[in-house]
Design an enzyme around this catalytic site. Sequence first.
Site, PDB file in Angstrom:
ATOM      1  N   PRO A 204     148.902  31.619   1.400  1.00  0.00           N
ATOM      2  CA  PRO A 204     148.501  30.717   0.319  1.00  0.00           C
ATOM      3  C   PRO A 204     149.487  30.801  -0.841  1.00  0.00           C
ATOM      4  O   PRO A 204     149.992  31.869  -1.139  1.00  0.00           O
ATOM      5  CB  PRO A 204     147.135  31.263  -0.116  1.00  0.00           C
ATOM      6  CG  PRO A 204     146.659  32.115   1.002  1.00  0.00           C
ATOM      7  CD  PRO A 204     147.875  32.618   1.708  1.00  0.00           C
ATOM      8  N   GLY A 205     149.746  29.670  -1.452  1.00  0.00           N
ATOM      9  CA  GLY A 205     150.578  29.667  -2.652  1.00  0.00           C
ATOM     10  C   GLY A 205     152.069  29.659  -2.391  1.00  0.00           C
ATOM     11  O   GLY A 205     152.863  29.772  -3.310  1.00  0.00           O
ATOM     12  N   THR A 206     152.473  29.513  -1.134  1.00  0.00           N
ATOM     13  CA  THR A 206     153.905  29.502  -0.859  1.00  0.00           C
ATOM     14  C   THR A 206     154.505  28.119  -1.048  1.00  0.00           C
ATOM     15  O   THR A 206     155.709  27.947  -0.890  1.00  0.00           O
ATOM     16  CB  THR A 206     154.206  29.981   0.574  1.00  0.00           C
ATOM     17  OG1 THR A 206     153.294  29.349   1.465  1.00  0.00           O
ATOM     18  CG2 THR A 206     154.070  31.486   0.687  1.00  0.00           C
ATOM     19  N   GLY A 207     153.653  27.132  -1.353  1.00  0.00           N
ATOM     20  CA  GLY A 207     154.197  25.817  -1.686  1.00  0.00           C
ATOM     21  C   GLY A 207     154.095  24.795  -0.567  1.00  0.00           C
ATOM     22  O   GLY A 207     154.865  23.852  -0.535  1.00  0.00           O
ATOM     23  N   LYS A 208     153.129  24.954   0.304  1.00  0.00           N
ATOM     24  CA  LYS A 208     153.006  24.012   1.421  1.00  0.00           C
ATOM     25  C   LYS A 208     152.573  22.632   0.932  1.00  0.00           C
ATOM     26  O   LYS A 208     153.158  21.612   1.319  1.00  0.00           O
ATOM     27  CB  LYS A 208     151.992  24.558   2.445  1.00  0.00           C
ATOM     28  CG  LYS A 208     152.439  25.885   3.045  1.00  0.00           C
ATOM     29  CD  LYS A 208     151.454  26.427   4.052  1.00  0.00           C
ATOM     30  CE  LYS A 208     150.163  26.898   3.417  1.00  0.00           C
ATOM     31  NZ  LYS A 208     150.349  28.008   2.476  1.00  0.00           N
ATOM     32  N   THR A 209     151.574  22.617   0.066  1.00  0.00           N
ATOM     33  CA  THR A 209     151.117  21.349  -0.490  1.00  0.00           C
ATOM     34  C   THR A 209     152.252  20.680  -1.258  1.00  0.00           C
ATOM     35  O   THR A 209     152.498  19.476  -1.127  1.00  0.00           O
ATOM     36  CB  THR A 209     149.921  21.577  -1.426  1.00  0.00           C
ATOM     37  OG1 THR A 209     148.989  22.414  -0.755  1.00  0.00           O
ATOM     38  CG2 THR A 209     149.271  20.282  -1.808  1.00  0.00           C
ATOM     39  N   GLU A 425     146.905  60.326 -12.468  1.00  0.00           N
ATOM     40  CA  GLU A 425     148.125  59.506 -12.436  1.00  0.00           C
ATOM     41  C   GLU A 425     149.366  60.358 -12.264  1.00  0.00           C
ATOM     42  O   GLU A 425     150.271  60.014 -11.498  1.00  0.00           O
ATOM     43  CB  GLU A 425     148.256  58.675 -13.712  1.00  0.00           C
ATOM     44  CG  GLU A 425     147.233  57.574 -13.868  1.00  0.00           C
ATOM     45  CD  GLU A 425     147.003  56.804 -12.591  1.00  0.00           C
ATOM     46  OE1 GLU A 425     147.974  56.561 -11.853  1.00  0.00           O
ATOM     47  OE2 GLU A 425     145.841  56.462 -12.313  1.00  0.00           O
ATOM     48  N   HIS A 428     149.991  61.251  -8.788  1.00  0.00           N
ATOM     49  CA  HIS A 428     150.712  60.199  -8.063  1.00  0.00           C
ATOM     50  C   HIS A 428     152.196  60.236  -8.418  1.00  0.00           C
ATOM     51  O   HIS A 428     153.063  60.158  -7.565  1.00  0.00           O
ATOM     52  CB  HIS A 428     150.189  58.818  -8.464  1.00  0.00           C
ATOM     53  CG  HIS A 428     148.845  58.476  -7.905  1.00  0.00           C
ATOM     54  ND1 HIS A 428     148.562  58.507  -6.568  1.00  0.00           N
ATOM     55  CD2 HIS A 428     147.706  58.059  -8.521  1.00  0.00           C
ATOM     56  CE1 HIS A 428     147.302  58.132  -6.377  1.00  0.00           C
ATOM     57  NE2 HIS A 428     146.755  57.854  -7.552  1.00  0.00           N
ATOM     58  N   ASP A 500     142.285  54.560  -3.796  1.00  0.00           N
ATOM     59  CA  ASP A 500     143.354  55.283  -3.100  1.00  0.00           C
ATOM     60  C   ASP A 500     142.910  55.646  -1.692  1.00  0.00           C
ATOM     61  O   ASP A 500     143.663  55.528  -0.732  1.00  0.00           O
ATOM     62  CB  ASP A 500     143.680  56.592  -3.837  1.00  0.00           C
ATOM     63  CG  ASP A 500     144.220  56.341  -5.234  1.00  0.00           C
ATOM     64  OD1 ASP A 500     144.698  55.222  -5.473  1.00  0.00           O
ATOM     65  OD2 ASP A 500     144.165  57.263  -6.058  1.00  0.00           O
TER      66      ASP A 500
END
Length: 645
Positions: A204-209, A425, A428, A500
């Site tokens: 979604p959102g890769t610009g197909k439309t 944090e 991590h 996590d």
Amino acid sequence: MKNKSSNNRKIVSIGQIAGWLAVFVVLILFFNTSGTKETTLDYSAFKQKVATAEVADLTVAPSIISGMYKNDKGQFVPFKTVRMEDPNLVQELSAAKITYKAEQDRSWIGNILFNVLWIVLLIGLWWFIFIRPQRSDGKSAMNFARSKAKMQDPSKQTVTFKDVAGCEEAKEELEDVIKFLKNPKKFQKLGGKLPKGVLLYGAPGTGKTLLAKAVAGEAGVAFFSASASEFVEMFVGVGAARVRDLFEQAKKNSPAIIFIDELDAVGRRRFAGIGGGHDEREQTLNQLLIELDGFESKQGIILMASTNRPDVLDPALIRPGRFDRHISVPAPDLKGREEILKVHAKKVKLAPEVDLKIVAKGTPGFVGADLANVVNEAAILAARADKEAVTSVDLDEAVERVLAGPQKKSRIISKHEQHVIAAHEVGHTVVARLTNHSDPVHKVTIIPRGQALGYTLQLPLEDKFLTSKSELLDKLCILLAGRAAEEIVFGEITSGASDDLNKTMAYARKMVVELGMSEKLGPIALPNGDDGEVFLGRDLSRHKTYSEELARTIDEEILNLIRTSYARAKDIIISHRVAFDKLVETLLQKEVVEASEIDEILGLKPAVVENQPAIKPAENEHTPKEEPKAPKATRPEAQQAGLFD
Ligand code: ADP
Ligand code: ZN
């Protein structure tokens, strides 16, 4: 969106029940009022009451006598009786001193009017309940068989290929389609194979439309777009009717492009799933197939569709002669991201210092829609601060916003909790910095953002397409380091690591089951559902393809991976405890600690990082490099960035 249709159905069926209930109630009312609660007396009983003067307020009509009578309990209640030939009645009433008045029967016209009124009321009610909801989009009542497709006039077509960036290959493949639409006859004469259906697939959102619109724009033809989920409506047959209507409209306006978004909403493989067929969806799909077969490309119509699940489409849809051109619209790479940013940056005023290449570097995994969003957010931030132009600080903040939601400076966190978060944090951070196969740490913060109470930001050096086992092992170790740090510092663990832990489990499982990275099991890959998610329905319908014993070994191997990684994380923290504590201290004071200071505290030389972006890049902390995959629905994981909540 995919669930929308089924939700609609549910809502509608409740609405239907309510509707029928209402009709039922009205009917009861109708029969009740037309014969109100009065008792019907025999004429003989009435005469007796007259004789004993136990009636009053009589209304004498030619065929009915009504009024009040005294019942067994001595109360006056309404009654009526059918009038008989009785010439002496009036005399008797007068004799008994009973009041009465004469009235004419309701005329036949009155009767009809009265009944018609009820019928009108019923129809009105029916309309209100069943038809009106259909036209929430403002269309007229009986129009629900018409397609809701939006048509865009070729003259108002403003999107062109210039507006679409970062998918050059897809554009190239679409050139044919444009050529054809511009001049169908010439194309044919030159012997070009006529395209008919083009399937654009990608996250979604890769610009197909956008691409489909741009094709229409480039060719200067009308553009009809509809979302497949709109076809699947409450009444069986409506979807099919809408498909028919859509094609009719397009034919009238040819040459044209018909674009169907989310094709998988109607185009899923038939007879899949436990519940068996879905009548409405199937009818719609069949209609779509009929239309696909029925039109000749000579008519100058091209069907385009988008999906993020080409794997679930019904094979009939993608057969030659139907959606037989498949074009991948992938998430953009570094260069693509820069191009897309440039396209959207044209709409805002950028400060001269801004380097979009750096922004692109910091946004691996972002798709076009995200990048558009970044530019937009940055513009909003700049405007809010009354700036002249959008600066790199705004873009920077916008990237993090798109990833994790706005900073929440106002969230109040107790001293102790802050300490726990900081330790978590730093756990991590330290492990991320001290393992060899992890991305460089960029910063660590305990400023809450979105759902996260704090986060460690790691910056990948480049887009990567392969992930090694060592990298994944390090990843597990980093993920578990937050929990490990809590345990080491406080001897008590909190709920802060739940996210996590979920991710750890997912990675470990993937390593064992999909990537063949377990020593005991060797290079095996097991079927793992459509999209890696397990949900009950499908799991039940799928028969187990491996033995109980293998299942047990898988579980053991997963646990093994997690346990060793946890132990390793603890080891690393414990053996760097002094630096760890100092970093926690610094983080509590400053709330944000940048890479250089982290290295200084850990007594490390600055990481050898070439072309390290000047501004902070995407939060890519706990996310794997994308493995090259068949197109799938899942968004690049870099976007579900590692948040610690
Ligand atoms: P899809 O149909 O693949 O889900 P859209 O075409 O609806 O994605 O993209 C949504 C928005 O994101 C577009 O309107 C555009 O502003 C932006 N966008 C997406 N991809 C690109 C791209 N390749 N180039 C420029 N803008 C893009
Ligand atoms: Zn964590």
